[in-house]
Design a protein around this motif. Structure first.
Motif, PDB file in Angstrom:
ATOM      1  N   HIS A   5       0.995  -1.264   0.083  1.00 34.83           N
ATOM      2  CA  HIS A   5      -0.007   0.099   0.082  1.00 34.83           C
ATOM      3  C   HIS A   5       0.775   1.156  -0.082  1.00 34.83           C
ATOM      4  O   HIS A   5       0.645   2.257  -0.846  1.00 34.83           O
ATOM      5  CB  HIS A   5      -1.120   0.033   1.067  1.00 34.83           C
ATOM      6  N   PHE A   6       1.922   1.344   0.866  1.00 35.36           N
ATOM      7  CA  PHE A   6       2.875   2.331   0.695  1.00 35.36           C
ATOM      8  C   PHE A   6       3.407   2.788  -0.516  1.00 35.36           C
ATOM      9  O   PHE A   6       3.481   3.629  -1.085  1.00 35.36           O
ATOM     10  CB  PHE A   6       3.940   2.393   1.870  1.00 35.36           C
ATOM     11  N   ILE A   7       4.128   1.476  -1.111  1.00 32.51           N
ATOM     12  CA  ILE A   7       4.611   1.739  -2.307  1.00 32.51           C
ATOM     13  C   ILE A   7       3.756   2.199  -3.474  1.00 32.51           C
ATOM     14  O   ILE A   7       4.390   2.944  -4.112  1.00 32.51           O
ATOM     15  CB  ILE A   7       5.490   0.359  -2.719  1.00 32.51           C
ATOM     16  N   HIS A   8       2.653   1.887  -3.264  1.00 32.15           N
ATOM     17  CA  HIS A   8       1.686   2.085  -4.433  1.00 32.15           C
ATOM     18  C   HIS A   8       0.961   3.321  -4.448  1.00 32.15           C
ATOM     19  O   HIS A   8       0.472   4.079  -5.085  1.00 32.15           O
ATOM     20  CB  HIS A   8       0.833   1.272  -4.794  1.00 32.15           C
ATOM     21  N   THR A   9       1.039   3.959  -2.913  1.00 33.71           N
ATOM     22  CA  THR A   9       0.358   5.309  -2.783  1.00 33.71           C
ATOM     23  C   THR A   9       1.035   6.520  -2.160  1.00 33.71           C
ATOM     24  O   THR A   9       0.461   7.382  -2.202  1.00 33.71           O
ATOM     25  CB  THR A   9      -1.105   4.851  -1.949  1.00 33.71           C
ATOM     26  N   GLY A  10       2.215   5.970  -1.535  1.00 33.78           N
ATOM     27  CA  GLY A  10       2.818   6.905  -0.628  1.00 33.78           C
ATOM     28  C   GLY A  10       2.119   7.016   0.768  1.00 33.78           C
ATOM     29  O   GLY A  10       2.695   8.009   1.555  1.00 33.78           O
ATOM     30  N   ASP A  11       0.932   6.587   1.051  1.00 32.92           N
ATOM     31  CA  ASP A  11       0.429   6.461   2.305  1.00 32.92           C
ATOM     32  C   ASP A  11       1.019   5.650   3.350  1.00 32.92           C
ATOM     33  O   ASP A  11       0.768   4.550   3.097  1.00 32.92           O
ATOM     34  CB  ASP A  11      -1.207   6.087   2.019  1.00 32.92           C
ATOM     35  N   THR A  12       1.648   6.110   4.304  1.00 34.56           N
ATOM     36  CA  THR A  12       2.221   5.533   5.347  1.00 34.56           C
ATOM     37  C   THR A  12       1.307   4.893   6.706  1.00 34.56           C
ATOM     38  O   THR A  12       1.749   4.180   7.296  1.00 34.56           O
ATOM     39  CB  THR A  12       3.426   6.217   5.992  1.00 34.56           C
ATOM     40  N   SER A  13       0.161   5.209   6.354  1.00 36.02           N
ATOM     41  CA  SER A  13      -0.857   4.796   7.792  1.00 36.02           C
ATOM     42  C   SER A  13      -0.891   3.453   8.059  1.00 36.02           C
ATOM     43  O   SER A  13      -1.123   2.814   8.994  1.00 36.02           O
ATOM     44  CB  SER A  13      -2.421   5.534   7.315  1.00 36.02           C
ATOM     45  N   ARG A  14      -1.068   2.419   6.871  1.00 31.74           N
ATOM     46  CA  ARG A  14      -0.780   1.309   7.046  1.00 31.74           C
ATOM     47  C   ARG A  14       0.475   0.441   7.721  1.00 31.74           C
ATOM     48  O   ARG A  14       0.482  -0.758   8.100  1.00 31.74           O
ATOM     49  CB  ARG A  14      -1.090   0.253   5.729  1.00 31.74           C
ATOM     50  N   LEU A  15       1.668   1.175   7.740  1.00 32.86           N
ATOM     51  CA  LEU A  15       2.850   0.966   8.363  1.00 32.86           C
ATOM     52  C   LEU A  15       2.669   0.965   9.859  1.00 32.86           C
ATOM     53  O   LEU A  15       3.166   0.402  10.533  1.00 32.86           O
ATOM     54  CB  LEU A  15       4.240   1.656   7.859  1.00 32.86           C
ATOM     55  N   ASP A  16       1.633   2.053  10.089  1.00 28.89           N
ATOM     56  CA  ASP A  16       1.614   2.286  11.643  1.00 28.89           C
ATOM     57  C   ASP A  16       1.296   1.359  12.433  1.00 28.89           C
ATOM     58  O   ASP A  16       2.041   1.345  13.760  1.00 28.89           O
ATOM     59  CB  ASP A  16       0.694   3.411  11.908  1.00 28.89           C
ATOM     60  N   PRO A  17       0.484   0.439  12.231  1.00 31.73           N
ATOM     61  CA  PRO A  17       0.239  -0.787  13.330  1.00 31.73           C
ATOM     62  C   PRO A  17       1.596  -1.433  13.463  1.00 31.73           C
ATOM     63  O   PRO A  17       1.482  -2.233  14.773  1.00 31.73           O
ATOM     64  CB  PRO A  17      -0.946  -1.563  12.529  1.00 31.73           C
ATOM     65  N   TYR A  18       2.499  -1.442  12.726  1.00 31.79           N
ATOM     66  CA  TYR A  18       3.696  -2.270  12.824  1.00 31.79           C
ATOM     67  C   TYR A  18       4.966  -1.528  13.587  1.00 31.79           C
ATOM     68  O   TYR A  18       5.854  -2.190  14.154  1.00 31.79           O
ATOM     69  CB  TYR A  18       4.185  -2.904  11.439  1.00 31.79           C
ATOM     70  N   ARG A  19       4.431  -0.300  13.820  1.00 36.98           N
ATOM     71  CA  ARG A  19       5.776   0.420  14.631  1.00 36.98           C
ATOM     72  C   ARG A  19       5.684  -0.159  16.031  1.00 36.98           C
ATOM     73  O   ARG A  19       4.709  -0.506  16.679  1.00 36.98           O
ATOM     74  CB  ARG A  19       5.276   1.921  14.812  1.00 36.98           C
ATOM     75  N   ASP A  20       6.918  -0.233  16.681  1.00 33.47           N
ATOM     76  CA  ASP A  20       7.176  -0.845  17.842  1.00 33.47           C
ATOM     77  C   ASP A  20       6.893  -2.211  17.908  1.00 33.47           C
ATOM     78  O   ASP A  20       6.626  -2.708  19.171  1.00 33.47           O
ATOM     79  CB  ASP A  20       6.656   0.013  19.029  1.00 33.47           C
ATOM     80  N   ARG A  21       6.623  -2.960  16.979  1.00 30.64           N
ATOM     81  CA  ARG A  21       6.444  -4.372  16.847  1.00 30.64           C
ATOM     82  C   ARG A  21       7.581  -5.098  16.353  1.00 30.64           C
ATOM     83  O   ARG A  21       8.261  -4.548  15.279  1.00 30.64           O
ATOM     84  CB  ARG A  21       5.287  -4.955  16.144  1.00 30.64           C
ATOM     85  N   SER A  22       7.811  -6.412  16.747  1.00 36.40           N
ATOM     86  CA  SER A  22       9.188  -7.057  16.334  1.00 36.40           C
ATOM     87  C   SER A  22       8.590  -8.443  16.282  1.00 36.40           C
ATOM     88  O   SER A  22       7.838  -9.148  16.922  1.00 36.40           O
ATOM     89  CB  SER A  22      10.309  -6.764  17.258  1.00 36.40           C
ATOM     90  N   TYR A  23       9.494  -9.177  15.712  1.00 37.60           N
ATOM     91  CA  TYR A  23       9.366 -10.742  15.718  1.00 37.60           C
ATOM     92  C   TYR A  23      10.755 -11.461  15.610  1.00 37.60           C
ATOM     93  O   TYR A  23      11.804 -10.763  15.021  1.00 37.60           O
ATOM     94  CB  TYR A  23       8.523 -11.217  14.354  1.00 37.60           C
ATOM     95  N   LEU A  24      11.065 -12.340  16.683  1.00 30.07           N
ATOM     96  CA  LEU A  24      12.067 -12.701  16.930  1.00 30.07           C
ATOM     97  C   LEU A  24      13.517 -11.844  17.127  1.00 30.07           C
ATOM     98  O   LEU A  24      14.469 -11.949  16.802  1.00 30.07           O
ATOM     99  CB  LEU A  24      12.749 -13.660  15.884  1.00 30.07           C
ATOM    100  N   GLY A  25      13.108 -10.676  17.649  1.00 32.93           N
ATOM    101  CA  GLY A  25      14.000  -9.739  18.002  1.00 32.93           C
ATOM    102  C   GLY A  25      14.287  -8.608  16.874  1.00 32.93           C
ATOM    103  O   GLY A  25      14.975  -7.786  17.022  1.00 32.93           O
ATOM    104  N   TYR A  26      13.692  -9.042  15.674  1.00 29.43           N
ATOM    105  CA  TYR A  26      13.646  -8.192  14.518  1.00 29.43           C
ATOM    106  C   TYR A  26      12.498  -7.041  14.544  1.00 29.43           C
ATOM    107  O   TYR A  26      11.493  -7.545  14.367  1.00 29.43           O
ATOM    108  CB  TYR A  26      13.661  -8.789  13.250  1.00 29.43           C
ATOM    109  N   PRO A  27      12.733  -5.832  14.637  1.00 28.75           N
ATOM    110  CA  PRO A  27      11.735  -4.857  14.438  1.00 28.75           C
ATOM    111  C   PRO A  27      11.082  -4.909  13.068  1.00 28.75           C
ATOM    112  O   PRO A  27      11.880  -4.837  12.200  1.00 28.75           O
ATOM    113  CB  PRO A  27      12.266  -3.537  14.907  1.00 28.75           C
ATOM    114  N   PHE A  28       9.758  -4.844  12.808  1.00 27.36           N
ATOM    115  CA  PHE A  28       9.188  -4.634  11.548  1.00 27.36           C
ATOM    116  C   PHE A  28       9.859  -3.169  11.069  1.00 27.36           C
ATOM    117  O   PHE A  28       9.725  -2.074  11.870  1.00 27.36           O
ATOM    118  CB  PHE A  28       7.788  -4.621  11.642  1.00 27.36           C
ATOM    119  N   GLU A  29      10.089  -3.237   9.775  1.00 23.40           N
ATOM    120  CA  GLU A  29      10.540  -1.817   9.281  1.00 23.40           C
ATOM    121  C   GLU A  29       9.577  -0.849   8.870  1.00 23.40           C
ATOM    122  O   GLU A  29       8.690  -1.510   7.990  1.00 23.40           O
ATOM    123  CB  GLU A  29      11.521  -2.079   8.083  1.00 23.40           C
TER     124      GLU A  29
END
Length: 83
Positions: free
Chosen positions: A36-60
């Motif tokens: 969604h971000f790549i196609h629209t430039g809208d960052t809002s759908r990245l927001d739910p992944y902020r401060d989340r990680s998996y196996l010690g790797y934070p979502f970019e």
């Protein structure tokens, strides 16, 4: 054992993801947030992944880093959905 691509700290990692919920989470990150971000430039759908990680790797979630990664690779997130 199942491995999935995972974008963290500007790099693509392969992480082990065996349970269906983790696989869905990572696939949703690529298919909904990153795409969604790549196609629209809208960052809002990245927001739910902020401060989340998996196996010690934070979502970019840094838009500049995501865009730089996308422009510098031929990675196709659609491959996540192929059987």
């Amino acid at each position: 054992m199942s491995w999935m691509p995972f974008l963290s700290r500007g790099k693509l990692y392969q992480v082990e993801a065996n349970d269906p919920e983790t696989k869905r989470l990572i696939a949703r990150y690529w298919g909904d947030a990153v795409s969604h971000f790549i196609h629209t430039g809208d960052t809002s759908r990245l927001d739910p992944y902020r401060d989340r990680s998996y196996l010690g790797y934070p979502f970019e979630t840094d838009p500049e880093v995501v865009e730089d990664f996308w422009l510098s690779t031929d990675f196709d997130f659609q491959e996540l959905y192929e059987p």
